[in-house]
Design a protein around this motif. Structure first.
Motif, PDB file in Angstrom:
ATOM      1  N   SER A   1       0.843  -1.192   0.000  1.00 31.77           N
ATOM      2  CA  SER A   1       0.000   0.000   0.000  1.00 31.77           C
ATOM      3  C   SER A   1       0.879   1.244   0.000  1.00 31.77           C
ATOM      4  O   SER A   1       1.691   1.435   0.911  1.00 31.77           O
ATOM      5  N   LEU A   2       0.727   2.077  -1.006  1.00 28.19           N
ATOM      6  CA  LEU A   2       1.506   3.309  -1.063  1.00 28.19           C
ATOM      7  C   LEU A   2       1.106   4.242   0.073  1.00 28.19           C
ATOM      8  O   LEU A   2       1.972   4.881   0.692  1.00 28.19           O
ATOM      9  N   GLN A   3      -0.165   4.314   0.356  1.00 29.11           N
ATOM     10  CA  GLN A   3      -0.630   5.178   1.436  1.00 29.11           C
ATOM     11  C   GLN A   3      -0.024   4.765   2.769  1.00 29.11           C
ATOM     12  O   GLN A   3       0.478   5.603   3.524  1.00 29.11           O
ATOM     13  N   ASP A   4      -0.037   3.462   3.057  1.00 32.62           N
ATOM     14  CA  ASP A   4       0.534   2.978   4.316  1.00 32.62           C
ATOM     15  C   ASP A   4       2.044   3.179   4.348  1.00 32.62           C
ATOM     16  O   ASP A   4       2.615   3.544   5.382  1.00 32.62           O
ATOM     17  N   GLY A   5       2.697   2.945   3.215  1.00 33.52           N
ATOM     18  CA  GLY A   5       4.149   3.099   3.170  1.00 33.52           C
ATOM     19  C   GLY A   5       4.598   4.527   3.416  1.00 33.52           C
ATOM     20  O   GLY A   5       5.548   4.777   4.158  1.00 33.52           O
ATOM     21  N   LEU A   6       3.905   5.472   2.806  1.00 31.01           N
ATOM     22  CA  LEU A   6       4.265   6.872   3.007  1.00 31.01           C
ATOM     23  C   LEU A   6       3.951   7.322   4.429  1.00 31.01           C
ATOM     24  O   LEU A   6       4.686   8.136   5.014  1.00 31.01           O
ATOM     25  N   ARG A   7       2.877   6.791   4.997  1.00 35.01           N
ATOM     26  CA  ARG A   7       2.567   7.095   6.405  1.00 35.01           C
ATOM     27  C   ARG A   7       3.663   6.537   7.314  1.00 35.01           C
ATOM     28  O   ARG A   7       4.088   7.199   8.269  1.00 35.01           O
ATOM     29  N   LEU A   8       4.146   5.352   7.008  1.00 32.95           N
ATOM     30  CA  LEU A   8       5.242   4.761   7.781  1.00 32.95           C
ATOM     31  C   LEU A   8       6.464   5.663   7.750  1.00 32.95           C
ATOM     32  O   LEU A   8       7.092   5.916   8.789  1.00 32.95           O
ATOM     33  N   LEU A   9       6.823   6.157   6.577  1.00 28.05           N
ATOM     34  CA  LEU A   9       7.998   7.024   6.471  1.00 28.05           C
ATOM     35  C   LEU A   9       7.815   8.304   7.262  1.00 28.05           C
ATOM     36  O   LEU A   9       8.756   8.800   7.889  1.00 28.05           O
ATOM     37  N   ARG A  10       6.616   8.852   7.250  1.00 29.08           N
ATOM     38  CA  ARG A  10       6.352  10.064   8.023  1.00 29.08           C
ATOM     39  C   ARG A  10       6.529   9.789   9.518  1.00 29.08           C
ATOM     40  O   ARG A  10       7.154  10.569  10.236  1.00 29.08           O
ATOM     41  N   LEU A  11       5.969   8.668   9.986  1.00 31.37           N
ATOM     42  CA  LEU A  11       6.058   8.350  11.415  1.00 31.37           C
ATOM     43  C   LEU A  11       7.486   8.021  11.840  1.00 31.37           C
ATOM     44  O   LEU A  11       7.897   8.355  12.957  1.00 31.37           O
ATOM     45  N   ALA A  12       8.228   7.362  10.976  1.00 31.34           N
ATOM     46  CA  ALA A  12       9.549   6.849  11.347  1.00 31.34           C
ATOM     47  C   ALA A  12      10.684   7.821  11.078  1.00 31.34           C
ATOM     48  O   ALA A  12      11.724   7.751  11.737  1.00 31.34           O
ATOM     49  N   ILE A  13      10.515   8.727  10.116  1.00 31.89           N
ATOM     50  CA  ILE A  13      11.595   9.624   9.717  1.00 31.89           C
ATOM     51  C   ILE A  13      11.260  11.080  10.029  1.00 31.89           C
ATOM     52  O   ILE A  13      12.027  11.785  10.692  1.00 31.89           O
ATOM     53  N   ASP A  14      10.097  11.540   9.575  1.00 27.87           N
ATOM     54  CA  ASP A  14       9.740  12.940   9.795  1.00 27.87           C
ATOM     55  C   ASP A  14       9.692  13.284  11.278  1.00 27.87           C
ATOM     56  O   ASP A  14      10.136  14.359  11.695  1.00 27.87           O
ATOM     57  N   THR A  15       9.167  12.375  12.091  1.00 29.84           N
ATOM     58  CA  THR A  15       9.066  12.641  13.531  1.00 29.84           C
ATOM     59  C   THR A  15      10.440  12.854  14.152  1.00 29.84           C
ATOM     60  O   THR A  15      10.616  13.740  14.999  1.00 29.84           O
TER      61      THR A  15
END
Length: 311
Positions: free
Chosen positions: A129-143
């Motif tokens: 899922s692209l939506q889930d993958g991009l959300r993962l990156l936001r939670l894991a990297i952006d934070t």
């Protein structure tokens, strides 16, 4: 008094008065780190999204209040603050609160994750899922980037600050693409190691240190549930998966961070990718059961389930 107990007493004296922020301290490694910093005498701000009145998208029952209470019970001072680390305004307010109360920040632990439900094992990028993958990156990297951006000016105000970027896997292990966990997870955990390296270069002139740190196979609350065991009888999980015998409790990586924070020569690790098992060999601490599991050496050695020499 044993050498281990003596080292804990020494750390307690050295970390009393230390101000720490464990970003993402609701459960798992973050909870273990916060509690062990408390056991060493520190004041620990514990942040996350899940409180007794509100749960995050993960839907887990653990709360930041429970973690803060463990910090205080261990001998430190635990302070729970609900923060969404994707919101720079909330993180800025948190840092301002720490500055107003103490005038400094000595230890920053970036442990925000909250994405276990967003990646899929064994699927190539185009099937995830692209939506889930991009959300993962936001939670894991952006934070992590947001938190460091807001907190580093306070941390470098005085020499001796420590940044710990929590990840999964050592730089050596993550140099190979982790096909089993897929594109988004592999990218996130490798990126955090690079973030630690970048910060180490930028904060070193201010007398501060940044490292990447990984636990081994962590017996988090969710992992214990998966194996149908508790921390008291976790070894029963080896009947399902023999390799589970090399797992470790959150106490182990918590003691790794406490040892780093108490080490006046911590700058020797600046920019390094570290593991709880590797640091235990240097500092002499143990897991809660008195053992010293060495998960990543076990994995990279490619040994079968005979755990002799790895615990």
């Amino acid at each position: 008094m044993s050498g281990f107990r003596a080292s804990i007493v020494l750390m307690s004296r050295e970390l009393k008065g230390t101000i720490a922020l464990v970003a993402g301290g609701t459960r798992g490694a973050g909870r273990g780190i916060a509690a062990e910093l408390g056991a060493a005498g520190a004041t620990v701000y514990v942040t996350g999204r899940t409180t007794r009145s509100n749960r995050s998208e993960m839907g887990r029952p653990e709360t930041i209040e429970e973690t803060a209470e463990r910090v205080t019970a261990a001998g430190g001072e635990g302070i729970a603050v609900q923060v969404d680390h994707l919101d720079p305004a909330q993180v800025t307010a948190l840092v301002r609160r720490i500055e107003d109360a103490h005038g400094r920040l000595d230890v920053l632990v970036n442990d925000v994750w909250g994405a276990d439900h967003l990646f899929e094992f064994g699927k190539p990028l185009w099937e995830q899922s692209l939506q889930d993958g991009l959300r993962l990156l936001r939670l894991a990297i952006d934070t992590h980037a947001i938190t460091s951006h807001c907190a580093l000016p306070l941390l470098i105000r005085e020499p001796g600050g420590l940044v710990v970027e929590m990840t999964d896997g050592t730089a050596e292990y993550n140099a190979h693409y982790r096909e089993e966990v897929g594109f988004f997870y592999d990218l996130a955990k490798s990126a955090v190691i690079r973030m630690a390296l970048a910060q180490s270069v930028e904060i070193a002139p201010h007398g501060a240190t940044a490292v990447a740190l990984t636990p081994g196979w962590l017996r988090s609350e969710a992992m214990l549930e998966h194996f149908g065991v508790t921390e008291e009888n976790w070894r029963d999980g080896t009947a399902k998966e023999p390799g589970f015998g090399i797992s470790e409790s959150p106490v182990f990586v918590g003691r790794a961070v406490a040892a780093l924070a108490a080490d006046p020569d911590r700058a020797r690790w600046n920019g390094a990718s570290l593991s709880s098992g590797g640091l235990a060999q240097v500092y002499g601490f143990t897991d809660a059961d008195g053992s010293r599991p060495d998960c990543w050496r076990y994995i990279t050695d490619g040994r079968p389930a005979d755990l002799t020499g790895y615990r």
